[in-house]
Design a protein around this motif. Sequence first.
Motif, PDB file in Angstrom:
ATOM      1  N   THR A  45       0.847  -1.189   0.000  1.00 39.77           N
ATOM      2  CA  THR A  45       0.000   0.000   0.000  1.00 39.77           C
ATOM      3  C   THR A  45       0.880   1.235   0.000  1.00 39.77           C
ATOM      4  OG1 THR A  45      -1.688  -1.183   1.267  1.00 39.77           O
ATOM      5  CG2 THR A  45      -1.873   1.202   1.174  1.00 39.77           C
ATOM      6  N   LEU A  46       0.722   2.078  -1.004  1.00 36.89           N
ATOM      7  CA  LEU A  46       1.493   3.312  -1.129  1.00 36.89           C
ATOM      8  C   LEU A  46       0.526   4.490  -1.094  1.00 36.89           C
ATOM      9  CD1 LEU A  46       3.962   2.272  -3.957  1.00 36.89           C
ATOM     10  CD2 LEU A  46       4.524   2.615  -1.555  1.00 36.89           C
ATOM     11  N   ASP A  47       0.591   5.280   0.004  1.00 34.25           N
ATOM     12  CA  ASP A  47      -0.347   6.383   0.184  1.00 34.25           C
ATOM     13  C   ASP A  47      -1.770   5.871  -0.039  1.00 34.25           C
ATOM     14  OD1 ASP A  47       1.445   8.383   0.976  1.00 34.25           O
ATOM     15  OD2 ASP A  47       2.075   8.696  -1.091  1.00 34.25           O
ATOM     16  N   ARG A  48      -2.401   6.210  -1.176  1.00 29.87           N
ATOM     17  CA  ARG A  48      -3.802   5.836  -1.372  1.00 29.87           C
ATOM     18  C   ARG A  48      -4.005   4.693  -2.363  1.00 29.87           C
ATOM     19  NH1 ARG A  48      -3.968  11.244   0.062  1.00 29.87           N
ATOM     20  NH2 ARG A  48      -5.760  11.842   1.327  1.00 29.87           N
ATOM     21  N   GLY A  49      -2.930   4.053  -2.826  1.00 34.35           N
ATOM     22  CA  GLY A  49      -3.062   2.978  -3.795  1.00 34.35           C
ATOM     23  C   GLY A  49      -2.441   1.685  -3.310  1.00 34.35           C
ATOM     24  N   SER A  50      -2.778   0.571  -3.960  1.00 33.14           N
ATOM     25  CA  SER A  50      -2.259  -0.742  -3.590  1.00 33.14           C
ATOM     26  C   SER A  50      -1.693  -1.445  -4.812  1.00 33.14           C
ATOM     27  CB  SER A  50      -3.354  -1.607  -2.962  1.00 33.14           C
ATOM     28  OG  SER A  50      -3.813  -1.041  -1.754  1.00 33.14           O
ATOM     29  N   ILE A  51      -0.639  -2.255  -4.583  1.00 39.88           N
ATOM     30  CA  ILE A  51       0.010  -3.007  -5.653  1.00 39.88           C
ATOM     31  C   ILE A  51       0.190  -4.446  -5.184  1.00 39.88           C
ATOM     32  CG2 ILE A  51       2.084  -3.222  -7.085  1.00 39.88           C
ATOM     33  CD1 ILE A  51       2.560  -0.219  -6.574  1.00 39.88           C
ATOM     34  N   HIS A  52      -0.214  -5.381  -6.017  1.00 39.54           N
ATOM     35  CA  HIS A  52      -0.044  -6.796  -5.715  1.00 39.54           C
ATOM     36  C   HIS A  52       1.303  -7.245  -6.280  1.00 39.54           C
ATOM     37  CE1 HIS A  52      -1.315 -11.197  -6.506  1.00 39.54           C
ATOM     38  NE2 HIS A  52      -0.817 -11.063  -5.294  1.00 39.54           N
ATOM     39  N   GLU A  71       9.082  10.982   2.370  1.00 38.02           N
ATOM     40  CA  GLU A  71       7.941  11.794   2.764  1.00 38.02           C
ATOM     41  C   GLU A  71       6.623  11.247   2.207  1.00 38.02           C
ATOM     42  OE1 GLU A  71       8.677  13.716   5.070  1.00 38.02           O
ATOM     43  OE2 GLU A  71      10.842  13.609   4.708  1.00 38.02           O
ATOM     44  N   SER A  72       6.543   9.923   2.097  1.00 38.58           N
ATOM     45  CA  SER A  72       5.297   9.274   1.711  1.00 38.58           C
ATOM     46  C   SER A  72       5.013   8.181   2.731  1.00 38.58           C
ATOM     47  CB  SER A  72       5.391   8.698   0.298  1.00 38.58           C
ATOM     48  OG  SER A  72       6.415   7.721   0.216  1.00 38.58           O
ATOM     49  N   THR A  73       3.958   7.414   2.510  1.00 40.38           N
ATOM     50  CA  THR A  73       3.618   6.341   3.443  1.00 40.38           C
ATOM     51  C   THR A  73       3.490   5.026   2.686  1.00 40.38           C
ATOM     52  OG1 THR A  73       1.222   6.666   3.218  1.00 40.38           O
ATOM     53  CG2 THR A  73       2.352   7.935   4.925  1.00 40.38           C
ATOM     54  N   PHE A  74       3.809   3.940   3.422  1.00 40.43           N
ATOM     55  CA  PHE A  74       3.659   2.612   2.824  1.00 40.43           C
ATOM     56  C   PHE A  74       3.284   1.608   3.902  1.00 40.43           C
ATOM     57  CE2 PHE A  74       7.878   2.153   4.515  1.00 40.43           C
ATOM     58  CZ  PHE A  74       8.055   0.790   4.732  1.00 40.43           C
ATOM     59  N   GLY A  75       2.618   0.550   3.477  1.00 44.49           N
ATOM     60  CA  GLY A  75       2.286  -0.571   4.346  1.00 44.49           C
ATOM     61  C   GLY A  75       2.412  -1.846   3.548  1.00 44.49           C
ATOM     62  N   ARG A 131      10.541   6.259  -8.462  1.00 44.95           N
ATOM     63  CA  ARG A 131       9.237   6.840  -8.173  1.00 44.95           C
ATOM     64  C   ARG A 131       8.421   5.892  -7.282  1.00 44.95           C
ATOM     65  NH1 ARG A 131       9.280   7.308 -13.738  1.00 44.95           N
ATOM     66  NH2 ARG A 131       7.668   5.700 -13.825  1.00 44.95           N
ATOM     67  N   SER A 132       7.520   6.470  -6.523  1.00 42.19           N
ATOM     68  CA  SER A 132       6.662   5.636  -5.681  1.00 42.19           C
ATOM     69  C   SER A 132       5.795   4.738  -6.549  1.00 42.19           C
ATOM     70  CB  SER A 132       5.764   6.515  -4.802  1.00 42.19           C
ATOM     71  OG  SER A 132       6.124   6.414  -3.459  1.00 42.19           O
ATOM     72  N   GLY A 133       5.837   3.444  -6.269  1.00 40.10           N
ATOM     73  CA  GLY A 133       5.043   2.485  -7.008  1.00 40.10           C
ATOM     74  C   GLY A 133       5.684   2.005  -8.288  1.00 40.10           C
TER      75      GLY A 133
END
Length: 547
Positions: free
Chosen positions: A60-67, A79-83, A122-124
Amino acid sequence: MISPNLYPNQEVDSTYLLDRLTIKLRDMEKMKSTSDWNIPQQHTSSYVLVLVTGGEALLTLDRGSIHIHAQGVYSCVPESTFGLTSFGDEGAEVTIMRFDLYQELHDDPDTLHVVKDTPMFRSGKELAVAPTVQLSFMCEEIHNLWHSGRAMGHFQAHVQFLQLLASLTEASPPLKEDSQMMIQRTKDYIDEHSNENLTVEYLAGMAGLSPKYYVDLFKRRYGMSTTDYISSLRINRAKQLMAGTEMRLRDIAHQVGYQDEFYFSRKFKKAMGISPSVYMNSRRRKIAAYHIAITGHLLALNMIPYAAPLHPKWTSYYYRMYGKDIPVHLSAYRIDMEWQSKIQALQEHQPDLIISYDHLRPEEKAQLEGIAPVHYLTVSDHNWRSQLQILAEHLGTQQDAKSWLETYDHKVDQVKTMMQQKLGNEKVVVVRLLKHQFTRYCSPSMLEVLYGDLAVKPAHVSEEGEIYNEPITLEQLDEMQTDWIFLMVCQESETLSFWEDVQKTSLWQNIKSVQNNRLFIIPADPWLENSPLANERILDDLMDRYR
């Protein structure tokens, strides 16, 4: 010398080739599990590489998800968020590497400037893994060197890390065409055509799979059945139409894909707990919650705000539960740091009423009052009950406030009985860890709920007042000899790395409550938010832990 910022008006090479950068490996960790696990969404001040060497994981990157499948590598920017969550029955093997980038400027070769934006990471962005790269072996080797404790361990790990980066940035992105991609394509089709008559047989045919296998794959990947996913899209679209149009209920039902409005009403009530008509009435007034906790007040009054601060990390609960019900998402970054963007969003969307706390800057207050009428709650009054009742009186929802408080007090009695059975006369201290600093901590919600409603005995009372945040060392925490520690660990990379190291020390392991397994990890959300809904969630958290 290192400069902390890379200013956009300075001349910097836009290509950011690796040989023109200085790269520093900051930290790394490796996880392997055959069962479900997850890393809650956290803030990162560095670049992050997520390398899946076995199984599957959901990033999960900020507001999106990647499988991500095995051999998948993705980047995340500062300066972003991930889970991260393991995916499927087999779990996942994942390595996380954190690193920083620096570059010399042509006009200032003696200074290294921090690079926080580069096309390479880049993020994602997926980084290709060449067939010749043994990703699992390289991650294992770097991890072992980094955690070896040898004098040259970090240096040798850094050298191997640079070789890994070089191989990742040189390879071409792989072309993939598998069942997972076909499942994704059918989901994209559902997103665009949810109002049409979609059958499992039709979607499975699009994916080239049997209906049974398609249903199983879809549920494994997205956590719900295909029919439930279609229903959720239709309900969410219906809520948007209820909030933004004057359409009749019958027409809304038809537009989202239901020919029978009574069947639609039953589906809506089952999903939302209230009828469509009640929901529509609650959306008539465009009320904006200017602060995060205001959202918790409005929801307790059965009112969904028209605008509110929302973010998958900073307001994870509200984002997850109500993100699709709240049309206007205001900035929630680090709690009210970006007030100008909030003002701009409200000016654009023109709410009917704004609810705010009264601790605003003069220029902020003036701009806010120029948009719509503003009702202020007194921030110095930590009593959330009186805040709720004052707000309910202003909105004409006194009965809703009365009913909610009665339900809350009943739950307090239940949790209080459980806590007394578990703790007796034993004392509790709340400790917060941020970066490398422990503090003895008491927030307004802890004062009112933990020490007030539940009558838990505090192991420490501050001389400065009831609300406090006082630095404390592990030696001082050990000397307190407290019975229970409620520990809040801030979810950001530097803090989490330090916390991992602290747990390995003998000083931490010898603290009385740690030895006695009386350490209770509490999340910042909801424990830092003093609102009716957040405080009820604190009760739920305690009930789940001590049931």
